[in-house]
Design a protein around this motif. Structure first.
Motif, PDB file in Angstrom:
ATOM      1  N   GLY A  84       0.869  -1.224  -0.305  1.00  0.00           N
ATOM      2  CA  GLY A  84       0.028   0.026   0.100  1.00  0.00           C
ATOM      3  C   GLY A  84       0.952   1.257   0.007  1.00  0.00           C
ATOM      4  O   GLY A  84       1.728   1.491   0.801  1.00  0.00           O
ATOM      5  N   PHE A  85       0.530   2.194  -0.983  1.00  0.00           N
ATOM      6  CA  PHE A  85       1.346   3.308  -0.885  1.00  0.00           C
ATOM      7  C   PHE A  85       1.143   4.500  -0.153  1.00  0.00           C
ATOM      8  O   PHE A  85      -0.285   4.666   0.237  1.00  0.00           O
ATOM      9  CB  PHE A  85       1.266   3.850  -2.525  1.00  0.00           C
ATOM     10  N   TYR A  86       1.807   5.085   0.454  1.00  0.00           N
ATOM     11  CA  TYR A  86       1.387   6.529   1.309  1.00  0.00           C
ATOM     12  C   TYR A  86       0.921   7.596   0.088  1.00  0.00           C
ATOM     13  O   TYR A  86       1.084   7.275  -0.883  1.00  0.00           O
ATOM     14  CB  TYR A  86       2.680   6.926   2.231  1.00  0.00           C
ATOM     15  N   GLN A  87       0.293   8.442   0.847  1.00  0.00           N
ATOM     16  CA  GLN A  87      -0.431   9.725   0.041  1.00  0.00           C
ATOM     17  C   GLN A  87       0.481  10.513  -0.763  1.00  0.00           C
ATOM     18  O   GLN A  87       0.266  11.339  -1.433  1.00  0.00           O
ATOM     19  CB  GLN A  87      -1.434  10.365   0.927  1.00  0.00           C
ATOM     20  N   GLY A  88       1.918  10.299  -0.545  1.00  0.00           N
ATOM     21  CA  GLY A  88       2.990  11.149  -1.113  1.00  0.00           C
ATOM     22  C   GLY A  88       3.318  12.290   0.067  1.00  0.00           C
ATOM     23  O   GLY A  88       4.247  13.045  -0.498  1.00  0.00           O
TER      24      GLY A  88
END
Length: 709
Positions: A353-357
């Motif tokens: 899962g990728f963080y929001q940036g």
């Protein structure tokens, strides 16, 4: 009924066997022989049930994969050249699964395991995670690869595809697309700077660069307009772009496409995959460029497979990646640490899962994602440690916390790792919940971590925390701590894919006969060399294939490696003493008021000076305890506060064994932290020493002038 009969009945009815039944029967000799009445039998029955429950549910120590007092083995009788004790002989591990020999194979194994199961996750602010399946990722990767081929890209390992984007699902889709058609991925990142970007683009002869948004693509287009990158002919963007940008690109003969457009093109021109071979190039990973131009480390598919296989080998029997595991992706994908983690997870059909940036929202992302795996760097672990200690203000609370930590650390020393003890429920529950509450495994690398911090967090987080050491040139890692080893102060033993040797450094008084020296690595995970740079390749790789890391290590009696110094950034003071600033900095950050520190020396001077960024969260309270009052900014400007910080740092340095000439004589307190954004840290959070020196040249000169006068 006699007691012996009752114990036998208890074991058969509760299913106790092996060591569990042996524990119970060991009580028998100390008990008298007598018969039981019905009422006594009922009472003992209740006691027996409780005893049986405890025996079945009591925590059991983890079984380490080898003797923890002999984690590595000398090669050919040389105690300074060692390999993993997990190997049966001198043959280093290349593949764990015989049919998993490339990065492409690793992802395809995940597809076979999960199919339509979740693979890549992303979220918008305040929203839950949305997931893309393994099947969809593989399909889009094939379409993207075919779209690139339709645009003139070649199906061979001399075709370099640039990617300039933040961590997000499309990054991985691009990577898998390259592997599906034997192309080579070349990551770019913001902090390289324009001069370095031009250098990389031309060195790799890139024609296509894939970007996440218009702002990044614009910087590439500007170089093309200036005639600095003549070969770039196509930019692919993940997001929408303006008509003005497209027109501007058209004027310098650059085609701009949205990702959907090139996917459609690939769907219309579909070709069968052309999988790579282990010896084929997978990625050219450019170093951060702390000194000079970035160098492009050429990493093969075999390098990747052997490195990942070694971690799997170490964990077998004590920890297994599962399909339900999920990792949080926030460390830069442009570097091998994060990519090796993800490829290893894909091998088992796990999720990412990728963080929001936005790094400031990382804790919110973790609470939503609830990861089981946490890749992390020491700076972040230090912040977690500081926050935990800072959140406990009452004397009773501090006493309870430290008592609970000591109890959990005692369990760790006996090999027990868990998060369901009484102390976890009473004291550590909120701490664990702040990181999602599901952590099973964390891995820290990229820089040394304090033994105090590591031991504390292993207890409070209730999960396995491994420490590794390596660099890009050995595909990420070359040593790794073992399951069941709760000791600290080392980075583990050699991975099964690597042999590690220490080499004399006479100038720094390090000699292999004392089990100290420069760390050298050889094996199937060591890179091929630097792209089109034989001179730098020869500096890093000697004629026997040994990679010279520039780090200084020491073998410990249990066969693990300790990092004790750095060779590359040493300098000499006017009296001839050699200084390794990074070693000193790693000691000074243990000082309570210090968050970041930069140690500077000059060959014309006889002493050191430093730049210190105070720890904003504790600095004001610390200063108050020393008798100083004021805002954070005011305290940074107060010369008496500076002297108090200097005194504390020197005390920490003395305790750690720094020699007098290794202690800073003066320092400057700077209120703003070094960061990637302001160009003072690399994406792997190492200090850009040359840039820091330039930014603070006035303050450094002032300190030297003041002490000279």
């Amino acid at each position: 009924m006699h007691l012996q009969e009752w114990l036998q009945l208890l074991c058969s009815h509760t299913g106790l066997k092996g060591s569990e039944s042996e524990d119970l029967w060991s009580l028998l000799p100390s008990l008298p022989s007598f018969s039981l009445s019905t009422s006594s039998l009922l009472g003992l029955g209740a006691l027996a049930s409780l005893t049986a429950y405890w025996l079945v549910t009591r925590p059991r120590p983890m079984h380490p994969p080898c003797d923890l007092q002999a984690q590595s083995v000398a090669i050919n009788g040389d105690p300074n050249c060692r390999r993993s004790a997990l190997l049966k002989d001198e043959n280093l591990l290349e593949f764990y699964y015989d049919d998993i020999r490339t990065a492409y194979d690793m992802f395809q194994r995940g597809v076979k395991i999960t199919g339509n199961g979740p693979c890549l996750g992303f979220r918008k602010p305040g929203q839950p995670y949305e997931w893309i399946s393994y099947t969809e990722v593989a399909q889009k990767a094939q379409w993207l690869g075919c779209g690139l081929i339709a645009k003139g890209c070649q199906l061979n390992t001399q075709q370099f595809i640039g990617i300039f984007a933040q961590n997000r699902p499309e990054w991985i889709i691009t990577e898998v697309a390259c592997y599906t058609y034997s192309m080579v991925l070349v990551p770019l990142y913001d902090t390289l700077g324009m001069e370095a970007m031009v250098h990389i683009t031309n060195l790799a002869e890139m024609t296509v660069v894939i970007c996440d948004r218009e702002e990044r693509a614009t910087s590439l287009l500007e170089n093309k307009e200036k005639g600095l990158t003549p070969k770039i002919s196509c930019l692919v963007l993940f997001t929408d772009f303006s008509q003005a940008f497209a027109e501007r690109a058209g004027k310098c003969e650059v085609e701009v496409l949205k990702l959907e457009q090139i996917l459609d093109l690939g769907r219309q021109n579909l070709k069968d995959p052309v999988p790579p071979q282990p010896q084929d190039l997978a990625v050219v990973c450019f170093t951060s460029g702390t000194t000079g131009k970035p160098k492009g480390a050429m990493i093969t598919h075999g390098n990747i497979a052997s490195n990942a296989s070694s971690v799997i080998k170490i964990l077998e029997g004590s920890f297994t990646f599962q399909q339900g595991d999920v990792s949080i992706s926030y460390l830069p994908l442009a570097h091998m640490f994060e990519r090796m983690i993800q490829l290893s997870l894909f091998t088992f059909g796990a999720r990412v899962g990728f963080y929001q940036g936005d790094i400031t929202l990382l804790m919110d992302d973790m609470k939503t994602l609830k990861p089981t795996f946490f890749p992390v760097v020491p700076r972040i672990l230090n912040r977690i440690y500081d926050k935990i200690l800072g959140s406990v203000t009452s004397p009773f609370g501090r006493a309870l916390l430290h008592f609970a930590v000591r109890r959990k650390q005692a369990e760790l020393r006996s090999g027990i790792m868990r998060n369901n003890s009484l102390w976890d429920k009473l004291v550590f529950n909120k701490i664990q919940a702040s990181l999602g509450g599901n952590l099973r495994f964390a891995l820290t690398a990229s820089a040394p971590i304090s033994s105090t911090v590591l031991s504390f967090l292993r207890a409070t987080l209730g999960c396995l925390i491994f420490e590794g050491y390596g660099q890009t040139e050995c595909t990420g890692g070359c040593t790794f701590s073992l399951p069941g080893d709760a000791s600290t102060g080392h980075v583990g033993a050699p991975l099964p894919c690597a042999m590690v040797r220490l080499e004399d450094i006479p100038d720094m008084n390090y000699f292999a006969k004392n089990r100290q020296g420069e760390i050298c690595v050889r094996g199937p995970s060591v890179f091929k060399g630097y792209l089109k740079d034989p001179e730098k390749t020869a500096e890093a790789l000697d004629s026997d294939g040994w990679l010279h890391t520039g780090d200084v290590g020491q073998w410990l009696p249990n066969g693990t490696l300790r990092i004790i110094d750095r060779k590359k950034n040493i300098f000499k003071l006017s009296q001839g003493e050699y200084i390794a600033p990074e070693k000193i900095e790693n000691i000074y950050v243990r000082s309570v008021p210090v968050f970041q520190v930069f140690v500077h020396g000059d060959s014309l001077q006889s002493y050191l000076i430093g730049i210190v960024v105070p720890d904003r969260e504790v600095f004001v309270d610390w200063a108050k305890e020393q008798g100083f009052v004021g805002s954070y900014q005011e305290l940074c400007q107060n010369p008496d506060v500076k002297n108090a910080v200097l005194e504390d740092m020197r005390a920490v340095g003395k305790e750690a064994g720094l020699k007098s000439f290794e202690q800073v004589k003066d320092l400057y307190l700077h209120p703003d932290m070094f960061s990637v954004a302001n160009g003072l840290l690399t994406p792997t959070l190492k200090s850009r020493r040359t840039d820091i020196q330039k930014v603070f040249q006035q303050q450094l000169s002032s300190m030297y002038n003041k002490t000279a006068s």
